[in-house]
Design an enzyme around this catalytic site. Structure first.
Site, mmCIF file in Angstrom:
data_model
loop_
_atom_site.group_PDB
_atom_site.id
_atom_site.type_symbol
_atom_site.label_atom_id
_atom_site.label_comp_id
_atom_site.label_asym_id
_atom_site.label_seq_id
_atom_site.Cartn_x
_atom_site.Cartn_y
_atom_site.Cartn_z
ATOM 1 N N ASN A 175 0.883 -1.166 0.000
ATOM 2 C CA ASN A 175 0.000 0.000 0.000
ATOM 3 C C ASN A 175 0.921 1.216 0.000
ATOM 4 O O ASN A 175 1.540 1.534 1.024
ATOM 5 C CB ASN A 175 -0.917 -0.001 1.226
ATOM 6 C CG ASN A 175 -1.807 1.237 1.271
ATOM 7 O OD1 ASN A 175 -1.368 2.352 0.984
ATOM 8 N ND2 ASN A 175 -3.059 1.060 1.646
ATOM 9 N N GLU B 15 -3.857 1.738 -3.032
ATOM 10 C CA GLU B 15 -3.980 3.157 -2.694
ATOM 11 C C GLU B 15 -3.022 3.994 -3.553
ATOM 12 O O GLU B 15 -2.268 4.829 -3.072
ATOM 13 C CB GLU B 15 -3.738 3.403 -1.201
ATOM 14 C CG GLU B 15 -4.534 4.579 -0.667
ATOM 15 C CD GLU B 15 -4.532 4.724 0.847
ATOM 16 O OE1 GLU B 15 -5.041 5.758 1.295
ATOM 17 O OE2 GLU B 15 -4.059 3.822 1.563
ATOM 18 N N TYR C 32 -7.791 -4.281 -2.505
ATOM 19 C CA TYR C 32 -7.705 -3.275 -1.452
ATOM 20 C C TYR C 32 -9.043 -3.237 -0.722
ATOM 21 O O TYR C 32 -10.007 -2.630 -1.193
ATOM 22 C CB TYR C 32 -7.355 -1.910 -2.054
ATOM 23 C CG TYR C 32 -7.274 -0.764 -1.071
ATOM 24 C CD1 TYR C 32 -6.762 -0.943 0.205
ATOM 25 C CD2 TYR C 32 -7.710 0.507 -1.431
ATOM 26 C CE1 TYR C 32 -6.683 0.120 1.094
ATOM 27 C CE2 TYR C 32 -7.633 1.576 -0.553
ATOM 28 C CZ TYR C 32 -7.114 1.372 0.715
ATOM 29 O OH TYR C 32 -7.041 2.420 1.606
ATOM 30 N N ASP D 115 -3.617 -4.945 0.508
ATOM 31 C CA ASP D 115 -3.953 -4.379 1.810
ATOM 32 C C ASP D 115 -5.368 -4.850 2.115
ATOM 33 O O ASP D 115 -6.337 -4.269 1.639
ATOM 34 C CB ASP D 115 -3.859 -2.854 1.763
ATOM 35 C CG ASP D 115 -4.287 -2.205 3.064
ATOM 36 O OD1 ASP D 115 -4.565 -2.932 4.037
ATOM 37 O OD2 ASP D 115 -4.339 -0.954 3.118
ATOM 38 N N ASN E 146 -6.593 -4.976 5.120
ATOM 39 C CA ASN E 146 -7.080 -4.111 6.202
ATOM 40 C C ASN E 146 -7.663 -4.852 7.400
ATOM 41 O O ASN E 146 -8.455 -4.283 8.151
ATOM 42 C CB ASN E 146 -8.096 -3.095 5.654
ATOM 43 C CG ASN E 146 -7.436 -1.728 5.440
ATOM 44 O OD1 ASN E 146 -6.681 -1.258 6.276
ATOM 45 N ND2 ASN E 146 -7.735 -1.105 4.310
ATOM 46 N N ASP F 66 2.773 4.439 5.380
ATOM 47 C CA ASP F 66 2.622 3.851 6.715
ATOM 48 C C ASP F 66 2.592 2.324 6.648
ATOM 49 O O ASP F 66 2.665 1.651 7.680
ATOM 50 C CB ASP F 66 1.390 4.398 7.448
ATOM 51 C CG ASP F 66 0.134 4.432 6.594
ATOM 52 O OD1 ASP F 66 0.197 4.075 5.405
ATOM 53 O OD2 ASP F 66 -0.921 4.847 7.115
ATOM 54 N N HIS F 67 2.500 1.776 5.439
ATOM 55 C CA HIS F 67 2.636 0.333 5.209
ATOM 56 C C HIS F 67 4.036 0.039 4.682
ATOM 57 O O HIS F 67 4.699 0.923 4.117
ATOM 58 C CB HIS F 67 1.642 -0.150 4.157
ATOM 59 C CG HIS F 67 0.202 -0.012 4.556
ATOM 60 N ND1 HIS F 67 -0.586 -1.086 4.899
ATOM 61 C CD2 HIS F 67 -0.603 1.084 4.633
ATOM 62 C CE1 HIS F 67 -1.806 -0.665 5.188
ATOM 63 N NE2 HIS F 67 -1.843 0.650 5.026
#
Length: 263
Positions: free
Chosen positions: A7, A34, A105, A150, A152, A253-254
């Site tokens: 991501n 993303e 995603y 991702d 999540n 952040d990933h």
């Protein structure tokens, strides 16, 4: 064959570190989530200049977006819309070895883990349910397939920094884990990373931007996954989470997740 998922939180903003990953780790196929880029503005030429000429993308302005970037030929490009939305969350292509690669995603789900008051969380649960039902209806468990992205959801106790403290936090709530597990079992997906890393070992792929010293606090979650169907399990060679990418310039952040396969 080396496949990675990441991501990237804006492919145009972070192309330099994507290039760093591709070249440093000699990635054959990279799946991005993303991407936050309409297709017409995707940096295709930049990827082609470094040897990645085969691309399957589906993006939109400012939000979501998925991409498969490959130096190997891709065929049978597919775009799948979920939950009656066209929000650029699921694409697929076929690799030269015949394996079908899905880049997904799953929605993050907002902050409140209650579908009655939070439409984003309801969308997330519906999305997972739809995939759970779609795999066995549209695909065979005997088919060679790879699912990356991702997703999540951090399903296991050691996929989060504190199981007890995150039970009411979106991404690790019991209802998410229950639905996630049902999707995984729908056609017998194999968790390619946990294939190599025992369930009792902490394993994270995401650390919040709010955590200034993310290494010291290490309050992470494993949100990024690579799964394979049973016919590919015997070809799995190695898995790695590139934690150092969290310290690269202008990081996501990933961090990237890599799995190696026998050709």
């Amino acid at each position: 064959m080396r496949i990675a998922t990441w991501n990237i939180n804006s492919v145009r903003l972070r192309f330099p570190i994507v290039k760093r990953l591709l070249q440093k780790h000699k990635i054959d196929v990279l799946c991005l989530q993303e991407t936050k880029s309409p297709d017409e503005f995707f940096p295709l030429d930049d990827f082609k200049k470094i040897g990645y000429e085969h691309v399957h993308i589906h993006g939109m302005k400012s939000y979501n977006g998925v991409a498969i970037i490959s130096r190997l030929p891709l065929s049978s490009h597919e775009i799948h819309h979920r939950c009656k939305k066209q929000d650029c969350r699921h694409i697929a292509a076929t690799l030269p070895n015949g394996a079908e690669l899905h880049c997904v995603y799953i929605p993050a789900g907002g902050d409140i883990p209650d579908p009655a008051v939070n439409d984003k969380f309801k969308h997330k649960l519906d999305f997972v349910d739809e995939l759970r039902d779609w795999w066995p209806s549209a695909r065979s468990a005997k088919k060679k397939m790879i699912l990356v992205g991702d997703l999540n959801i951090a399903p296991l106790e050691n996929d989060v920094w504190s199981h007890k403290q995150l039970l009411k936090i979106v991404s690790h709530t019991p209802i998410e884990v229950e639905k996630f597990t049902a999707m995984q079992k729908s056609i017998g997906w194999v968790d390619a990373v946990r294939h190599f890393v025992p369930d009792d070992e902490k394993l994270f792929t995401w650390w919040s931007y709010r955590n200034q010293d993310w290494r010291a606090s290490n309050r992470g979650r494993r949100l990024d996954h690579i799964w394979v169907t049973k016919p590919l399990e015997k070809t799995l060679k190695r898995a790695e989470v590139i934690m150092d990418a969290r310290d690269w310039p202008t990081p996501s952040d990933h961090v990237p997740v890599i799995v190696d396969f026998e050709k």
